[in-house]
Write an enzyme that holds these catalytic residues in place. Structure first.
Site, mmCIF file in Angstrom:
data_model
loop_
_atom_site.group_PDB
_atom_site.id
_atom_site.type_symbol
_atom_site.label_atom_id
_atom_site.label_comp_id
_atom_site.label_asym_id
_atom_site.label_seq_id
_atom_site.Cartn_x
_atom_site.Cartn_y
_atom_site.Cartn_z
ATOM 1 N N LYS A 21 0.836 -1.208 0.000
ATOM 2 C CA LYS A 21 0.000 0.000 0.000
ATOM 3 C C LYS A 21 0.867 1.253 0.000
ATOM 4 O O LYS A 21 0.654 2.167 -0.787
ATOM 5 C CB LYS A 21 -0.936 0.027 1.227
ATOM 6 N N ARG A 96 -10.113 0.500 8.036
ATOM 7 C CA ARG A 96 -9.662 -0.858 8.325
ATOM 8 C C ARG A 96 -10.703 -1.675 9.070
ATOM 9 O O ARG A 96 -10.436 -2.815 9.438
ATOM 10 C CB ARG A 96 -8.424 -0.788 9.201
ATOM 11 N N ARG A 135 11.929 -5.225 5.279
ATOM 12 C CA ARG A 135 11.585 -3.828 4.974
ATOM 13 C C ARG A 135 12.416 -2.844 5.777
ATOM 14 O O ARG A 135 12.642 -3.005 6.964
ATOM 15 C CB ARG A 135 10.107 -3.586 5.259
ATOM 16 N N ARG A 168 10.826 -0.815 11.269
ATOM 17 C CA ARG A 168 9.723 -0.523 12.170
ATOM 18 C C ARG A 168 9.669 -1.541 13.298
ATOM 19 O O ARG A 168 9.842 -2.728 13.062
ATOM 20 C CB ARG A 168 8.399 -0.547 11.380
ATOM 21 N N ARG A 179 -0.448 -8.899 13.484
ATOM 22 C CA ARG A 179 -1.039 -7.899 12.577
ATOM 23 C C ARG A 179 -1.803 -8.597 11.455
ATOM 24 O O ARG A 179 -2.863 -8.139 11.025
ATOM 25 C CB ARG A 179 0.046 -6.997 11.991
HETATM 26 P P1 AP5 Z 1 4.841 -1.539 1.893
HETATM 27 O O1 AP5 Z 1 4.486 -0.749 0.682
HETATM 28 O O2 AP5 Z 1 5.596 -0.856 2.972
HETATM 29 O O3 AP5 Z 1 3.548 -2.305 2.468
HETATM 30 P P2 AP5 Z 1 2.263 -1.749 3.213
HETATM 31 O O4 AP5 Z 1 1.076 -2.394 2.558
HETATM 32 O O5 AP5 Z 1 2.279 -0.264 3.282
HETATM 33 O O6 AP5 Z 1 2.464 -2.441 4.614
HETATM 34 P P3 AP5 Z 1 2.403 -1.824 6.091
HETATM 35 O O7 AP5 Z 1 3.146 -2.773 6.994
HETATM 36 O O8 AP5 Z 1 2.806 -0.397 6.110
HETATM 37 O O9 AP5 Z 1 0.880 -1.952 6.359
HETATM 38 P P4 AP5 Z 1 0.197 -1.921 7.696
HETATM 39 O O10 AP5 Z 1 -1.172 -1.857 7.210
HETATM 40 O O11 AP5 Z 1 0.484 -3.025 8.633
HETATM 41 O O12 AP5 Z 1 0.871 -0.669 8.454
HETATM 42 P P5 AP5 Z 1 0.337 0.784 8.746
HETATM 43 O O13 AP5 Z 1 1.506 1.676 8.851
HETATM 44 O O14 AP5 Z 1 -0.759 1.139 7.822
HETATM 45 O O15 AP5 Z 1 5.669 -2.833 1.376
HETATM 46 C C1 AP5 Z 1 6.181 -3.788 2.297
HETATM 47 C C2 AP5 Z 1 7.574 -4.261 1.846
HETATM 48 O O16 AP5 Z 1 7.447 -4.981 0.616
HETATM 49 C C3 AP5 Z 1 8.563 -3.112 1.562
HETATM 50 O O17 AP5 Z 1 9.818 -3.526 1.977
HETATM 51 C C4 AP5 Z 1 8.499 -2.925 0.023
HETATM 52 O O18 AP5 Z 1 9.708 -2.436 -0.491
HETATM 53 C C5 AP5 Z 1 8.201 -4.350 -0.449
HETATM 54 N N1 AP5 Z 1 7.339 -4.411 -1.625
HETATM 55 C C6 AP5 Z 1 6.239 -3.638 -1.880
HETATM 56 N N2 AP5 Z 1 5.669 -4.007 -3.053
HETATM 57 C C7 AP5 Z 1 6.416 -5.040 -3.527
HETATM 58 C C8 AP5 Z 1 6.332 -5.862 -4.698
HETATM 59 N N3 AP5 Z 1 5.354 -5.684 -5.614
HETATM 60 N N4 AP5 Z 1 7.283 -6.833 -4.884
HETATM 61 C C9 AP5 Z 1 8.268 -7.020 -3.973
HETATM 62 N N5 AP5 Z 1 8.404 -6.263 -2.842
HETATM 63 C C10 AP5 Z 1 7.481 -5.289 -2.620
HETATM 64 O O19 AP5 Z 1 -0.310 0.582 10.201
HETATM 65 C C11 AP5 Z 1 0.499 0.343 11.325
HETATM 66 C C12 AP5 Z 1 -0.365 0.213 12.571
HETATM 67 O O20 AP5 Z 1 -1.080 1.440 12.804
HETATM 68 C C13 AP5 Z 1 -1.458 -0.862 12.507
HETATM 69 O O21 AP5 Z 1 -0.970 -2.128 12.878
HETATM 70 C C14 AP5 Z 1 -2.475 -0.307 13.524
HETATM 71 O O22 AP5 Z 1 -2.032 -0.549 14.859
HETATM 72 C C15 AP5 Z 1 -2.385 1.189 13.288
HETATM 73 N N6 AP5 Z 1 -3.370 1.627 12.271
HETATM 74 C C16 AP5 Z 1 -3.091 2.121 11.034
HETATM 75 N N7 AP5 Z 1 -4.221 2.410 10.372
HETATM 76 C C17 AP5 Z 1 -5.246 2.094 11.202
HETATM 77 C C18 AP5 Z 1 -6.649 2.140 11.090
HETATM 78 N N8 AP5 Z 1 -7.253 2.572 9.964
HETATM 79 N N9 AP5 Z 1 -7.396 1.727 12.156
HETATM 80 C C19 AP5 Z 1 -6.817 1.305 13.284
HETATM 81 N N10 AP5 Z 1 -5.478 1.211 13.468
HETATM 82 C C20 AP5 Z 1 -4.710 1.598 12.433
HETATM 83 MG MG MG Z 2 2.488 1.143 4.847
#
Ligand code: AP5
Ligand code: MG
Length: 230
Positions: A21, A96, A135, A168, A179
């Site tokens: 994402k 989410r 990552r 992270r 997660r």
């Molecule tokens: P990356 O693009 O970083 O993946 P991502 O989908 O953004 O994954 P996140 O871990 O950031 O998602 P998340 O939903 O757990 O975290 P968030 O910060 O939103 O890619 C991942 C890796 O793969 C990278 O190394 C990249 O280089 C590689 N990659 C990408 N595409 C690729 C491809 N096509 N091929 C190969 N490699 C690839 O949330 C964190 C925390 O915040 C949550 O756990 C929760 O506690 C809280 N939170 C956030 N939003 C909410 C909400 N709406 N409600 C409640 N709590 C929330």
């Molecule tokens: Mg992310």
């Protein structure tokens, strides 16, 4: 309510932790010149700034739990009301839960607006784990790198802004497992929610980053083949 072409453009990205994402929304945000709003990044900013909201969010994020809906919805809706979102926004990681999706829909409807397209990046569980364990993220701009799949040009430095790269805390193996469980239980039901509204595009997120991006552009209505509604 249906989104019209002359209204602000709201694109929304679903997908499990590690689905890509952040990677895809950063690219799309530069291409469209519309802000990317990541609820995770907003929380991490609050944590860095040691606000009350940040202190509360940290209790959940460190455990891999979702932050309560009321806190999350308030934070994102305030952000969507800022001036740079006048032409729309690309939402990464919000909503989410079903209550978050309903609150977003109602909040936009109150302004006579609606979500145009929902993009769901679909990636197998084992690949998600592999991506998160390798990552590295930029402390300054939030760009994502991967040691094997997307390495930075200079080790430890962000290609975009030169910032320092870090891992992270919630990418530790135990927290990643939790997660993902939380995602399957609380967030995956949003697929049906948005399929029912006819705006869900499911995309194979296991292809290389550039190949996924081409399909994302199509789904966002900026490519030649926009017919991928799932
Ligand atoms: P990356 O693009 O970083 O993946 P991502 O989908 O953004 O994954 P996140 O871990 O950031 O998602 P998340 O939903 O757990 O975290 P968030 O910060 O939103 O890619 C991942 C890796 O793969 C990278 O190394 C990249 O280089 C590689 N990659 C990408 N595409 C690729 C491809 N096509 N091929 C190969 N490699 C690839 O949330 C964190 C925390 O915040 C949550 O756990 C929760 O506690 C809280 N939170 C956030 N939003 C909410 C909400 N709406 N409600 C409640 N709590 C929330
Ligand atoms: Mg992310």
């Amino acid at each position: 309510m249906v989104a019209h072409a002359d209204q602000p453009l709201y694109l929304l990205f679903l997908g499990a932790p590690g689905a890509g994402k952040g990677t895809q929304t950063a690219m799309l945000s530069s291409a469209l010149d519309i802000p990317r709003i990541s609820s995770g990044d907003l929380f991490r900013e609050h944590i860095r700034n040691q606000t009350d909201l940040g202190r509360e969010a940290k209790l959940y994020i460190d455990k891999g739990e979702l932050v309560p809906d009321a806190v999350t919805v308030g934070m994102v809706m305030r952000r969507l009301g800022e001036a740079d979102c006048a032409r729309g926004a690309i939402l990464d990681g919000f909503p989410r839960t079903i209550p978050q999706a309903e609150a977003l829909e109602a909040g936009l409807a109150a302004r006579g607006q609606a979500i145009r397209t929902v993009i769901d990046l679909v990636v197998d569980h084992d690949i998600l784990v592999e991506r998160l364990s390798g990552r590295w993220m930029c402390r300054s701009c939030g760009a994502s790198y991967h040691l094997a799949f997307h390495p930075p040009a200079v080790a430890g430095r962000c290609d975009v802004c030169g910032g320092e790269l870090y891992q992270r805390e919630d990418d530790s193996p135990a927290t990643v497992t939790h997660r993902l469980e939380v995602y399957y239980r609380q967030t995956a039901p949003l697929q049906e929610f948005y399929r029912g509204r006819g705006i869900l595009h499911q995309i194979d997120g296991e292809q290389p980053i550039e190949a996924v991006y081409e399909v994302v552009l199509n789904a966002a209505g900026m490519g030649e083949d926009a017919d991928s509604t799932g």
